[in-house]
Design an enzyme around this catalytic site. Sequence first.
Site, PDB file in Angstrom:
ATOM      1  N   CYS A 135     -75.585  55.441  33.011  1.00 39.90           N
ATOM      2  CA  CYS A 135     -74.855  55.675  31.759  1.00 39.90           C
ATOM      3  C   CYS A 135     -75.289  54.616  30.754  1.00 39.90           C
ATOM      4  CB  CYS A 135     -73.350  55.672  31.987  1.00 39.90           C
ATOM      5  SG  CYS A 135     -72.675  54.083  32.448  1.00 39.90           S
ATOM      6  N   ALA A 136     -74.646  54.601  29.613  1.00 44.15           N
ATOM      7  CA  ALA A 136     -75.066  53.712  28.532  1.00 44.15           C
ATOM      8  C   ALA A 136     -75.073  52.247  28.944  1.00 44.15           C
ATOM      9  CB  ALA A 136     -74.191  53.920  27.300  1.00 44.15           C
TER      10      ALA A 136
END
Length: 108
Positions: free
Chosen positions: A10-11
Amino acid sequence: MADKVIALACAAGMSTSLLVSKMQKAAAENGKDYEIFAKSTADIDNMLAGTGSPKPDVLLLGPQVAFMKGEVAKKAEIAGVPMDVIKMQDYGMMRGDKVLAAAENLMN
């Protein structure tokens, strides 16, 4: 050593930590010995190479980084690792069992 390794990206590698916990719980309840972890998308190259963590049997992207799917899919194909984006509904509702099932489908 775990039977299978499932990596989530994810980010920042933080927002998926609760989902990882729910996936681990679902795996344990079904008698599965999986290593499941989350890291930042900045670590994808290292993950696919098995550097710093075991090479995953499957890679799942968080929906917030779905825009990276094309780029990551090319790298994952070269590494021989199936990948996909986690469904927004399953991610938002933290449905660890559903995300685990999606990962298992990709590994089969």
